[in-house]
Design a protein around this motif. Structure first.
Motif, PDB file in Angstrom:
ATOM      1  N   ALA A   1      -7.834  -1.220  -3.194  1.00  0.00           N
ATOM      2  CA  ALA A   1      -8.196  -2.565  -3.639  1.00  0.00           C
ATOM      3  C   ALA A   1      -7.078  -3.558  -3.343  1.00  0.00           C
ATOM      4  N   TYR A   2      -5.841  -3.104  -3.497  1.00  0.00           N
ATOM      5  CA  TYR A   2      -4.699  -3.986  -3.227  1.00  0.00           C
ATOM      6  C   TYR A   2      -4.691  -4.447  -1.771  1.00  0.00           C
ATOM      7  N   VAL A   3      -4.866  -3.498  -0.851  1.00  0.00           N
ATOM      8  CA  VAL A   3      -4.843  -3.839   0.571  1.00  0.00           C
ATOM      9  C   VAL A   3      -6.063  -4.675   0.953  1.00  0.00           C
ATOM     10  N   LEU A   4      -7.231  -4.279   0.453  1.00  0.00           N
ATOM     11  CA  LEU A   4      -8.456  -5.004   0.795  1.00  0.00           C
ATOM     12  C   LEU A   4      -8.446  -6.426   0.234  1.00  0.00           C
ATOM     13  N   THR A   5      -7.778  -6.609  -0.907  1.00  0.00           N
ATOM     14  CA  THR A   5      -7.737  -7.929  -1.535  1.00  0.00           C
ATOM     15  C   THR A   5      -6.691  -8.837  -0.891  1.00  0.00           C
ATOM     16  N   THR A   6      -5.505  -8.292  -0.677  1.00  0.00           N
ATOM     17  CA  THR A   6      -4.404  -9.107  -0.145  1.00  0.00           C
ATOM     18  C   THR A   6      -4.440  -9.210   1.380  1.00  0.00           C
ATOM     19  N   LYS A   7      -5.107  -8.249   2.048  1.00  0.00           N
ATOM     20  CA  LYS A   7      -5.180  -8.216   3.520  1.00  0.00           C
ATOM     21  C   LYS A   7      -3.791  -8.071   4.156  1.00  0.00           C
ATOM     22  N   LYS A   8      -2.846  -7.494   3.409  1.00  0.00           N
ATOM     23  CA  LYS A   8      -1.493  -7.346   3.935  1.00  0.00           C
ATOM     24  C   LYS A   8      -1.432  -6.278   5.024  1.00  0.00           C
ATOM     25  N   ASP A   9      -0.589  -6.528   6.011  1.00  0.00           N
ATOM     26  CA  ASP A   9      -0.370  -5.567   7.086  1.00  0.00           C
ATOM     27  C   ASP A   9       0.719  -4.599   6.629  1.00  0.00           C
ATOM     28  N   MET A  10       0.343  -3.336   6.442  1.00  0.00           N
ATOM     29  CA  MET A  10       1.276  -2.334   5.927  1.00  0.00           C
ATOM     30  C   MET A  10       1.947  -1.507   7.023  1.00  0.00           C
ATOM     31  N   SER A  11       1.854  -1.967   8.258  1.00  0.00           N
ATOM     32  CA  SER A  11       2.441  -1.203   9.360  1.00  0.00           C
ATOM     33  C   SER A  11       3.961  -1.099   9.239  1.00  0.00           C
ATOM     34  N   PHE A  12       4.577  -2.011   8.458  1.00  0.00           N
ATOM     35  CA  PHE A  12       6.025  -1.968   8.281  1.00  0.00           C
ATOM     36  C   PHE A  12       6.483  -0.703   7.565  1.00  0.00           C
ATOM     37  N   LEU A  13       5.531  -0.001   6.932  1.00  0.00           N
ATOM     38  CA  LEU A  13       5.878   1.237   6.229  1.00  0.00           C
ATOM     39  C   LEU A  13       6.086   2.409   7.181  1.00  0.00           C
ATOM     40  N   GLY A  14       5.744   2.219   8.451  1.00  0.00           N
ATOM     41  CA  GLY A  14       5.807   3.315   9.418  1.00  0.00           C
ATOM     42  C   GLY A  14       7.140   4.035   9.466  1.00  0.00           C
ATOM     43  N   GLY A  15       8.233   3.279   9.530  1.00  0.00           N
ATOM     44  CA  GLY A  15       9.563   3.885   9.601  1.00  0.00           C
ATOM     45  C   GLY A  15       9.900   4.681   8.359  1.00  0.00           C
ATOM     46  N   MET A  16       9.592   4.110   7.191  1.00  0.00           N
ATOM     47  CA  MET A  16       9.862   4.804   5.933  1.00  0.00           C
ATOM     48  C   MET A  16       8.996   6.051   5.795  1.00  0.00           C
ATOM     49  N   MET A  17       7.752   5.965   6.280  1.00  0.00           N
ATOM     50  CA  MET A  17       6.860   7.119   6.205  1.00  0.00           C
ATOM     51  C   MET A  17       7.378   8.263   7.074  1.00  0.00           C
TER      52      MET A  17
ATOM     53  N   ILE B   1       3.154  12.673  -3.686  1.00  0.00           N
ATOM     54  CA  ILE B   1       2.336  11.601  -4.254  1.00  0.00           C
ATOM     55  C   ILE B   1       2.736  10.254  -3.653  1.00  0.00           C
ATOM     56  N   LEU B   2       4.051  10.009  -3.573  1.00  0.00           N
ATOM     57  CA  LEU B   2       4.530   8.757  -3.000  1.00  0.00           C
ATOM     58  C   LEU B   2       4.174   8.655  -1.517  1.00  0.00           C
ATOM     59  N   PHE B   3       4.373   9.749  -0.791  1.00  0.00           N
ATOM     60  CA  PHE B   3       4.088   9.754   0.645  1.00  0.00           C
ATOM     61  C   PHE B   3       2.599   9.521   0.900  1.00  0.00           C
ATOM     62  N   SER B   4       1.756  10.206   0.147  1.00  0.00           N
ATOM     63  CA  SER B   4       0.314  10.078   0.323  1.00  0.00           C
ATOM     64  C   SER B   4      -0.177   8.685  -0.083  1.00  0.00           C
ATOM     65  N   SER B   5       0.456   8.097  -1.091  1.00  0.00           N
ATOM     66  CA  SER B   5       0.111   6.732  -1.485  1.00  0.00           C
ATOM     67  C   SER B   5       0.427   5.758  -0.361  1.00  0.00           C
ATOM     68  N   GLY B   6       1.576   5.965   0.283  1.00  0.00           N
ATOM     69  CA  GLY B   6       1.931   5.129   1.425  1.00  0.00           C
ATOM     70  C   GLY B   6       0.946   5.308   2.568  1.00  0.00           C
ATOM     71  N   ALA B   7       0.480   6.548   2.768  1.00  0.00           N
ATOM     72  CA  ALA B   7      -0.486   6.825   3.831  1.00  0.00           C
ATOM     73  C   ALA B   7      -1.810   6.111   3.580  1.00  0.00           C
ATOM     74  N   ILE B   8      -2.233   6.040   2.311  1.00  0.00           N
ATOM     75  CA  ILE B   8      -3.469   5.319   1.967  1.00  0.00           C
ATOM     76  C   ILE B   8      -3.315   3.829   2.259  1.00  0.00           C
ATOM     77  N   LEU B   9      -2.166   3.273   1.894  1.00  0.00           N
ATOM     78  CA  LEU B   9      -1.911   1.859   2.180  1.00  0.00           C
ATOM     79  C   LEU B   9      -1.958   1.588   3.679  1.00  0.00           C
ATOM     80  N   MET B  10      -1.286   2.437   4.467  1.00  0.00           N
ATOM     81  CA  MET B  10      -1.229   2.239   5.908  1.00  0.00           C
ATOM     82  C   MET B  10      -2.595   2.427   6.563  1.00  0.00           C
ATOM     83  N   GLN B  11      -3.343   3.451   6.146  1.00  0.00           N
ATOM     84  CA  GLN B  11      -4.638   3.721   6.761  1.00  0.00           C
ATOM     85  C   GLN B  11      -5.636   2.611   6.463  1.00  0.00           C
TER      86      GLN B  11
END
Length: 222
Positions: free
Chosen positions: A123-139, A170-180
Motif C-alpha cells: 500500500a505504501y508503494v502503490l500510494t506514494t508511487k516512490k521508485d524503490m530501485s535505490f534499495l538495490g545496493g543495500m539489498m 524479514i527485513l530483506f524480504s520486506s525490501g524485496a516487496i518494496l522493490m518488486q
C-alpha cells in the motif's frame, strides 16, 4: 499537437499495462498462496516428513529455474503452481510440529503479521508511487551478509545467531516487496509470473522467519 497526442496515448497505454500486470500478479499470487496453504495442510494432516535440506534446495531452486524458463509461456503458470506447491509441502511438517507443541496460536500470529507487513508495504508503494530501485545496493549487501551468516551458523549452531538471521530475512524480504511492487508500477517488471514468484518467496520467508521468532520468544525452542 501530434507529439502531445502521441505522448498522452503512450502514457495512457503505460498506465493500462501497469494496472494489468498488477491485477494479474495479485490474482495469481492469491491463488498460489491458497494452493500452497492447501498443500501444507494436507502434508501436515498426513504427517509427511520434512524434506532433507538437499532435497529442499534442489527442489526449490530447480523449480524456480523452471519458472524463469517458462515465464513467457502458458507453461509458466503450471511451473508457478509446482513451485508454490512444493514450498507448501515444506511448510507442512513445520506447522505440524508447532500444532503438536500446542502453539497453534503462533501460526495465526505469524499469518497476521505477514499479511499486515505485505499489505502495508504494498500500500505504501502503490500510494506514494516512490521508485524503490535505490534499495538495490543495500539489498545486494544484505543478501551477501545473509548467505555468510547462514553458512557460518551451519557450523556454529548459535541460537542467538539463528534469531538474528530470521530478523534479517524479514527485513530483506520486506525490501524485496518494496522493490518488486515499485518495479511493476514503474514499468521495470512486465511479467506477472515472475512478479508473483518474487512476492511469494518474500511472503514465504517473512512467515517462516516470523514464526521462528515467535516460537523462540514463546519458549518453543526449549
Amino acid at each position: 499537437m501530434e507529439n502531445r497526442t502521441t505522448y498522452v496515448d503512450h502514457a495512457s497505454s503505460s498506465v493500462l499495462e501497469t494496472n494489468k500486470v498488477l491485477r494479474n500478479t495479485y490474482s495469481l499470487l492469491a491463488m498460489t498462496l491458497a494452493f500452497s496453504a492447501a498443500v501444507a495442510g494436507i502434508t501436515g494432516a498426513m504427517n509427511l516428513p520434512a524434506p532433507h535440506w538437499i532435497v529442499f534446495l534442489v527442489g526449490a531452486y530447480g523449480l524456480m529455474f523452471l519458472v524463469h524458463k517458462t515465464a513467457n509461456s502458458s507453461a509458466g503458470i503450471l511451473s508457478c503452481f509446482a513451485f508454490t506447491g512444493f514450498m507448501g509441502y515444506t511448510l507442512g511438517p513445520m506447522l505440524s510440529m508447532v500444532v503438536a507443541a500446542g502453539a497453534s496460536d503462533l501460526i495465526v500470529l505469524a499469518l497476521g503479521g505477514t499479511a499486515l507487513t505485505f499489505f502495508g508495504l504494498s500500500a505504501y508503494v502503490l500510494t506514494t508511487k516512490k521508485d524503490m530501485s535505490f534499495l538495490g545496493g543495500m539489498m545486494m549487501a544484505g543478501f551477501v551478509v545473509l548467505i555468510v551468516a547462514v553458512i557460518a551458523n551451519l557450523f556454529l549452531q548459535i541460537p542467538a545467531v539463528s534469531l538474528a538471521i530470521s530478523a534479517m530475512f524479514i527485513l530483506f524480504s520486506s525490501g524485496a516487496i518494496l522493490m518488486q511492487t515499485s518495479a511493476i508500477i514503474h514499468g521495470g517488471e512486465r511479467n506477472y509470473i515472475l512478479a508473483t514468484i518474487s512476492l511469494y518467496v518474500s511472503i514465504y520467508n517473512i512467515f517462516v522467519s516470523l514464526l521462528q521468532l515467535l516460537m523462540a520468544f514463546a519458549g518453543g525452542d526449549d
